[in-house]
Design a protein around this motif. Sequence first.
Motif, PDB file in Angstrom:
ATOM      1  N   GLN A 152     -16.400  14.928   5.669  1.00  0.00           N
ATOM      2  CA  GLN A 152     -15.355  13.984   6.052  1.00  0.00           C
ATOM      3  C   GLN A 152     -14.068  14.752   6.316  1.00  0.00           C
ATOM      4  OE1 GLN A 152     -14.996  11.269   2.767  1.00  0.00           O
ATOM      5  NE2 GLN A 152     -16.474   9.865   3.647  1.00  0.00           N
ATOM      6  N   VAL A 153     -13.412  14.427   7.409  1.00  0.00           N
ATOM      7  CA  VAL A 153     -12.101  14.998   7.699  1.00  0.00           C
ATOM      8  C   VAL A 153     -11.068  14.081   7.058  1.00  0.00           C
ATOM      9  CG1 VAL A 153     -10.449  15.566   9.503  1.00  0.00           C
ATOM     10  CG2 VAL A 153     -12.872  16.082   9.830  1.00  0.00           C
ATOM     11  N   HIS A 154     -10.230  14.667   6.199  1.00  0.00           N
ATOM     12  CA  HIS A 154      -9.201  13.883   5.514  1.00  0.00           C
ATOM     13  C   HIS A 154      -7.852  13.971   6.208  1.00  0.00           C
ATOM     14  CE1 HIS A 154     -11.431  12.538   2.008  1.00  0.00           C
ATOM     15  NE2 HIS A 154     -12.065  13.696   2.064  1.00  0.00           N
TER      16      HIS A 154
ATOM     17  N   PHE B  23      -8.019  19.376   6.900  1.00  0.00           N
ATOM     18  CA  PHE B  23      -8.482  19.301   5.520  1.00  0.00           C
ATOM     19  C   PHE B  23      -9.746  18.460   5.535  1.00  0.00           C
ATOM     20  CE2 PHE B  23      -3.930  20.007   4.926  1.00  0.00           C
ATOM     21  CZ  PHE B  23      -3.960  21.067   4.031  1.00  0.00           C
ATOM     22  N   TYR B  24     -10.807  18.989   4.971  1.00  0.00           N
ATOM     23  CA  TYR B  24     -12.069  18.260   4.990  1.00  0.00           C
ATOM     24  C   TYR B  24     -12.761  18.361   3.639  1.00  0.00           C
ATOM     25  CZ  TYR B  24     -13.788  22.978   5.963  1.00  0.00           C
ATOM     26  OH  TYR B  24     -14.034  24.312   5.907  1.00  0.00           O
ATOM     27  N   GLN B  25     -13.677  17.438   3.410  1.00  0.00           N
ATOM     28  CA  GLN B  25     -14.458  17.419   2.179  1.00  0.00           C
ATOM     29  C   GLN B  25     -15.929  17.498   2.550  1.00  0.00           C
ATOM     30  OE1 GLN B  25     -13.708  14.093  -0.379  1.00  0.00           O
ATOM     31  NE2 GLN B  25     -15.589  14.373  -1.504  1.00  0.00           N
ATOM     32  N   LEU B  26     -16.627  18.421   1.914  1.00  0.00           N
ATOM     33  CA  LEU B  26     -18.062  18.574   2.119  1.00  0.00           C
ATOM     34  C   LEU B  26     -18.789  18.091   0.872  1.00  0.00           C
ATOM     35  CD1 LEU B  26     -18.030  22.209   3.550  1.00  0.00           C
ATOM     36  CD2 LEU B  26     -18.128  20.077   4.848  1.00  0.00           C
ATOM     37  N   GLU B  27     -19.900  17.414   1.063  1.00  0.00           N
ATOM     38  CA  GLU B  27     -20.693  16.937  -0.067  1.00  0.00           C
ATOM     39  C   GLU B  27     -22.080  17.560   0.017  1.00  0.00           C
ATOM     40  OE1 GLU B  27     -22.578  12.813  -1.788  1.00  0.00           O
ATOM     41  OE2 GLU B  27     -20.779  12.709  -0.552  1.00  0.00           O
ATOM     42  N   PHE B  28     -22.501  18.162  -1.105  1.00  0.00           N
ATOM     43  CA  PHE B  28     -23.807  18.788  -1.211  1.00  0.00           C
ATOM     44  C   PHE B  28     -24.561  18.191  -2.386  1.00  0.00           C
ATOM     45  CE2 PHE B  28     -21.121  21.924   0.841  1.00  0.00           C
ATOM     46  CZ  PHE B  28     -21.924  22.409   1.855  1.00  0.00           C
TER      47      PHE B  28
ATOM     48  N   LEU C 118     -18.650  19.608  11.915  1.00  0.00           N
ATOM     49  CA  LEU C 118     -18.982  20.117  10.596  1.00  0.00           C
ATOM     50  C   LEU C 118     -20.373  19.682  10.157  1.00  0.00           C
ATOM     51  CD1 LEU C 118     -15.648  19.589   8.633  1.00  0.00           C
ATOM     52  CD2 LEU C 118     -16.632  21.741   9.389  1.00  0.00           C
ATOM     53  N   THR C 119     -20.696  18.437  10.468  1.00  0.00           N
ATOM     54  CA  THR C 119     -22.012  17.929  10.079  1.00  0.00           C
ATOM     55  C   THR C 119     -23.119  18.751  10.718  1.00  0.00           C
ATOM     56  OG1 THR C 119     -21.141  15.708   9.772  1.00  0.00           O
ATOM     57  CG2 THR C 119     -23.509  15.905  10.085  1.00  0.00           C
TER      58      THR C 119
END
Length: 67
Positions: A19-21, A31-36, A1-2
Amino acid sequence: LTDVYSSSPALGRYFRSAQVHYFSNESSTVFYQLEFSVPPSAEGFMENTMNPNFIRNVLRQNIYDED
């Protein structure tokens, strides 16, 4: 993903982390979280560039390109 999001022409400059949760091999679920990092006052930025469908399609296109 990165790699996908940091190299994206549309999102790379805004991408900060992924981050993969949760991951399940049994159901092929992730389930993952992306930060922008979002510009402070860009009119329409959140509605267009940060639209969940647009972000999902960047990943989808990357998967299609690999096939």
